[in-house]
Scaffold this motif. Structure first.
Motif, PDB file in Angstrom:
ATOM      1  N   ASP A   1       0.890  -1.187  -0.027  1.00  0.00           N
ATOM      2  CA  ASP A   1       0.190  -0.039  -0.072  1.00  0.00           C
ATOM      3  C   ASP A   1       0.914   1.166   0.002  1.00  0.00           C
ATOM      4  OD1 ASP A   1      -2.706   1.317   0.154  1.00  0.00           O
ATOM      5  OD2 ASP A   1      -1.971   1.976   2.186  1.00  0.00           O
ATOM      6  N   ALA A   2       2.070   1.307   0.714  1.00  0.00           N
ATOM      7  CA  ALA A   2       2.789   2.544   1.005  1.00  0.00           C
ATOM      8  C   ALA A   2       3.565   2.734  -0.401  1.00  0.00           C
ATOM      9  CB  ALA A   2       3.844   2.000   1.814  1.00  0.00           C
ATOM     10  N   ILE A   3       3.970   1.770  -1.313  1.00  0.00           N
ATOM     11  CA  ILE A   3       4.551   1.953  -2.309  1.00  0.00           C
ATOM     12  C   ILE A   3       3.884   2.379  -3.638  1.00  0.00           C
ATOM     13  CG2 ILE A   3       4.751  -0.684  -3.232  1.00  0.00           C
ATOM     14  CD1 ILE A   3       7.512   2.069  -3.815  1.00  0.00           C
ATOM     15  N   THR A   4       2.693   1.691  -3.439  1.00  0.00           N
ATOM     16  CA  THR A   4       1.475   2.071  -4.387  1.00  0.00           C
ATOM     17  C   THR A   4       0.964   3.544  -4.631  1.00  0.00           C
ATOM     18  OG1 THR A   4       0.485  -0.132  -4.628  1.00  0.00           O
ATOM     19  CG2 THR A   4      -0.844   1.297  -5.340  1.00  0.00           C
ATOM     20  N   LYS A   5       0.890   3.906  -3.334  1.00  0.00           N
ATOM     21  CA  LYS A   5       0.554   5.435  -2.974  1.00  0.00           C
ATOM     22  C   LYS A   5       1.660   6.379  -3.695  1.00  0.00           C
ATOM     23  CE  LYS A   5      -3.094   4.427   0.593  1.00  0.00           C
ATOM     24  NZ  LYS A   5      -3.250   4.952   1.900  1.00  0.00           N
ATOM     25  N   MET A   6       2.863   5.778  -3.187  1.00  0.00           N
ATOM     26  CA  MET A   6       4.078   6.870  -3.386  1.00  0.00           C
ATOM     27  C   MET A   6       4.466   6.876  -4.828  1.00  0.00           C
ATOM     28  SD  MET A   6       7.933   6.255  -1.785  1.00  0.00           S
ATOM     29  CE  MET A   6       9.177   7.496  -2.245  1.00  0.00           C
TER      30      MET A   6
ATOM     31  N   THR B   1       5.866  11.788 -11.132  1.00  0.00           N
ATOM     32  CA  THR B   1       5.380  13.208 -11.567  1.00  0.00           C
ATOM     33  C   THR B   1       6.440  13.910 -11.365  1.00  0.00           C
ATOM     34  OG1 THR B   1       3.061  12.655 -11.122  1.00  0.00           O
ATOM     35  CG2 THR B   1       3.647  14.852 -11.341  1.00  0.00           C
ATOM     36  N   LEU B   2       7.198  13.766 -10.306  1.00  0.00           N
ATOM     37  CA  LEU B   2       8.504  14.604  -9.929  1.00  0.00           C
ATOM     38  C   LEU B   2       9.569  14.496 -10.904  1.00  0.00           C
ATOM     39  CD1 LEU B   2       9.824  16.567  -8.141  1.00  0.00           C
ATOM     40  CD2 LEU B   2      10.667  14.494  -6.561  1.00  0.00           C
ATOM     41  N   THR B   3       9.880  13.116 -11.358  1.00  0.00           N
ATOM     42  CA  THR B   3      10.897  12.848 -12.364  1.00  0.00           C
ATOM     43  C   THR B   3      10.411  13.451 -13.672  1.00  0.00           C
ATOM     44  OG1 THR B   3      11.470  10.883 -11.218  1.00  0.00           O
ATOM     45  CG2 THR B   3      12.113  11.080 -13.431  1.00  0.00           C
ATOM     46  N   GLU B   4       8.979  13.260 -13.890  1.00  0.00           N
ATOM     47  CA  GLU B   4       8.749  13.750 -15.306  1.00  0.00           C
ATOM     48  C   GLU B   4       8.722  15.257 -15.399  1.00  0.00           C
ATOM     49  OE1 GLU B   4       4.517  13.958 -18.305  1.00  0.00           O
ATOM     50  OE2 GLU B   4       4.547  12.888 -16.009  1.00  0.00           O
ATOM     51  N   LEU B   5       8.367  16.101 -14.201  1.00  0.00           N
ATOM     52  CA  LEU B   5       8.630  17.549 -14.217  1.00  0.00           C
ATOM     53  C   LEU B   5      10.010  17.881 -14.171  1.00  0.00           C
ATOM     54  CD1 LEU B   5       7.494  20.245 -13.617  1.00  0.00           C
ATOM     55  CD2 LEU B   5       7.615  19.897 -11.324  1.00  0.00           C
ATOM     56  N   LEU B   6      11.008  17.175 -13.838  1.00  0.00           N
ATOM     57  CA  LEU B   6      12.285  17.422 -13.717  1.00  0.00           C
ATOM     58  C   LEU B   6      12.848  17.230 -15.237  1.00  0.00           C
ATOM     59  CD1 LEU B   6      14.986  18.181 -12.443  1.00  0.00           C
ATOM     60  CD2 LEU B   6      15.435  15.752 -11.869  1.00  0.00           C
ATOM     61  N   GLN B   7      12.527  16.336 -15.821  1.00  0.00           N
ATOM     62  CA  GLN B   7      12.953  15.945 -17.196  1.00  0.00           C
ATOM     63  C   GLN B   7      12.396  17.018 -18.219  1.00  0.00           C
ATOM     64  OE1 GLN B   7      11.404  12.074 -17.898  1.00  0.00           O
ATOM     65  NE2 GLN B   7      13.017  10.907 -17.114  1.00  0.00           N
ATOM     66  N   ASN B   8      11.211  17.250 -18.005  1.00  0.00           N
ATOM     67  CA  ASN B   8      10.424  18.467 -19.029  1.00  0.00           C
ATOM     68  C   ASN B   8      11.408  19.831 -18.639  1.00  0.00           C
ATOM     69  OD1 ASN B   8       8.745  16.691 -19.923  1.00  0.00           O
ATOM     70  ND2 ASN B   8       7.073  17.227 -18.614  1.00  0.00           N
TER      71      ASN B   8
ATOM     72  N   PRO C   1      18.027  17.599  -5.876  1.00  0.00           N
ATOM     73  CA  PRO C   1      18.240  16.888  -4.652  1.00  0.00           C
ATOM     74  C   PRO C   1      16.984  16.076  -4.108  1.00  0.00           C
ATOM     75  CG  PRO C   1      19.213  19.109  -4.573  1.00  0.00           C
ATOM     76  CD  PRO C   1      18.373  19.171  -5.907  1.00  0.00           C
ATOM     77  N   LYS C   2      15.931  16.803  -4.358  1.00  0.00           N
ATOM     78  CA  LYS C   2      14.644  16.178  -4.126  1.00  0.00           C
ATOM     79  C   LYS C   2      14.257  15.038  -4.750  1.00  0.00           C
ATOM     80  CE  LYS C   2      12.142  20.520  -2.174  1.00  0.00           C
ATOM     81  NZ  LYS C   2      11.152  21.392  -2.534  1.00  0.00           N
ATOM     82  N   SER C   3      14.500  15.156  -6.123  1.00  0.00           N
ATOM     83  CA  SER C   3      14.129  13.902  -7.082  1.00  0.00           C
ATOM     84  C   SER C   3      15.270  12.852  -6.603  1.00  0.00           C
ATOM     85  CB  SER C   3      14.409  14.442  -8.447  1.00  0.00           C
ATOM     86  OG  SER C   3      14.458  13.151  -9.181  1.00  0.00           O
ATOM     87  N   LEU C   4      16.435  13.019  -6.408  1.00  0.00           N
ATOM     88  CA  LEU C   4      17.455  11.954  -5.832  1.00  0.00           C
ATOM     89  C   LEU C   4      16.937  11.608  -4.502  1.00  0.00           C
ATOM     90  CD1 LEU C   4      20.645  13.630  -6.968  1.00  0.00           C
ATOM     91  CD2 LEU C   4      19.606  11.802  -7.987  1.00  0.00           C
ATOM     92  N   LYS C   5      16.499  12.153  -3.496  1.00  0.00           N
ATOM     93  CA  LYS C   5      16.150  11.705  -2.405  1.00  0.00           C
ATOM     94  C   LYS C   5      14.763  10.672  -2.532  1.00  0.00           C
ATOM     95  CE  LYS C   5      18.009  15.669   0.227  1.00  0.00           C
ATOM     96  NZ  LYS C   5      17.578  17.059   0.507  1.00  0.00           N
ATOM     97  N   MET C   6      13.930  11.224  -3.453  1.00  0.00           N
ATOM     98  CA  MET C   6      12.722  10.583  -3.552  1.00  0.00           C
ATOM     99  C   MET C   6      13.040   9.242  -4.440  1.00  0.00           C
ATOM    100  SD  MET C   6       9.624  10.371  -2.791  1.00  0.00           S
ATOM    101  CE  MET C   6       9.386  11.986  -2.113  1.00  0.00           C
TER     102      MET C   6
END
Length: 290
Positions: A37-42, A48-55, A222-227
């Motif tokens: 449940d934890a990984i599915t919600k995360m 989305t964070l990764t996609e935003l960074l790539q864009n 940094p936020k993306s790497l931590k995530m």
């Protein structure tokens, strides 16, 4: 053939083992439900964070002044290997160790390799094989918190910026379902900026930047790497419980099959013993009658 007492002892021993494996299966199933449940919600947030960074990176034509995107000649490599602290999970930990060895003898055979082991099992094997282990953390798996992951990630980023390592690679088990775990190898550092055309003035991607794109990217990386690392640990924990549940299910089935075979052998031996006793009685009676 074993005597009846030995067979009874073996049947009792296998029965006790079957009770243990069955209990471990139920415990893992309960833990898996929470971890899944934890990984599915995360995942949606992380993706989305990764996609935003790539864009955003693409809109800068791949040019960023972040030190975490610097591509250097690779001489020193850090491999972050995520395993578990406990065994009895099938090939869960051995697959991680195997992948580390594959990288060491293949992709990075000409580079100096260091390891960061999160989890006890991979550390025990790799350290015994004389690999250089710069970091070792077991508590991160036992009690996962974002704060601890963030502090560890900051240390890795600092080591990359100071050129202690030229490349950082992440190895972990990706959770697909309870019966399937996939070993993934991801390039963690440096951040690769993909070259692609993104029209931020289109109706599909409509962003208003405040502050400038460069400053946003510096904050997002940094936020993306931590995530990314936090998600990998979540994935690994869910995979561990799934692998252990599957392994204990198979162990319980095997123990039941073995117990049934032993019971059959016991019944055959008991029947043979009874038959021999009857024959001895009959033979004795005939001897007396003569």
């Amino acid at each position: 053939m074993a005597n009846l007492k030995e067979l009874r002892n073996r049947i009792s021993s296998v029965g006790s083992t079957m009770q243990i494996t069955s209990a471990m299966k139920m415990v893992s199933a309960a833990k898996l439900s929470k971890a899944q449940d934890a990984i599915t919600k995360m995942r949606p947030y992380a993706d989305t964070l990764t996609e935003l960074l790539q864009n955003l990176s693409a809109s800068l034509d791949g040019q960023s002044d972040s030190p975490l995107t610097v591509q250097r000649d690779v001489k020193n490599v850090l491999i972050i290997a995520i395993s578990s602290n406990k065994g009895l999970a099938g090939a869960f930990n051995s697959n991680i160790v195997k992948q580390v060895k594959n990288l060491a003898t293949g992709r990075f055979k000409n580079e100096s390799i260091s390891l960061a082991c999160i989890g006890k099992k991979a550390y025990e094997v790799l350290n015994a094989k004389s690999y250089i282990v710069d970091y070792h953390n077991e508590e991160m798996v036992n009690k996962l918190t974002y704060q601890e992951v963030a502090e560890f990630t900051e240390k890795i980023m600092n080591d990359f910026e100071t050129e202690t390592y030229d490349q950082v690679v992440l190895i972990y088990n990706h959770f697909k379902n309870a019966g399937t775990q996939i070993v993934l190898t991801e390039d963690f550092l440096p951040i690769k900026q993909e070259q692609q055309e993104v029209d931020f003035n289109s109706s599909q991607v409509d962003y208003i930047f405040e502050p400038e794109k460069q400053e946003i990217i510096k904050e997002l990386i940094p936020k993306s790497l931590k995530m990314q690392l936090f998600k990998a640990l979540r994935d690994s924990i869910a995979s561990e419980h799934g692998a252990r549940m599957t392994a204990m299910h198979k162990a319980t089935d095997n123990a039941k099959e073995l117990r049934d075979d032993l019971k059959l052998s016991y019944n055959k031996a008991r029947q043979a013993a009874i038959t021999n006793e009857i024959l001895e009685i009959v033979a004795g009676a005939e001897a007396l009658s003569d």
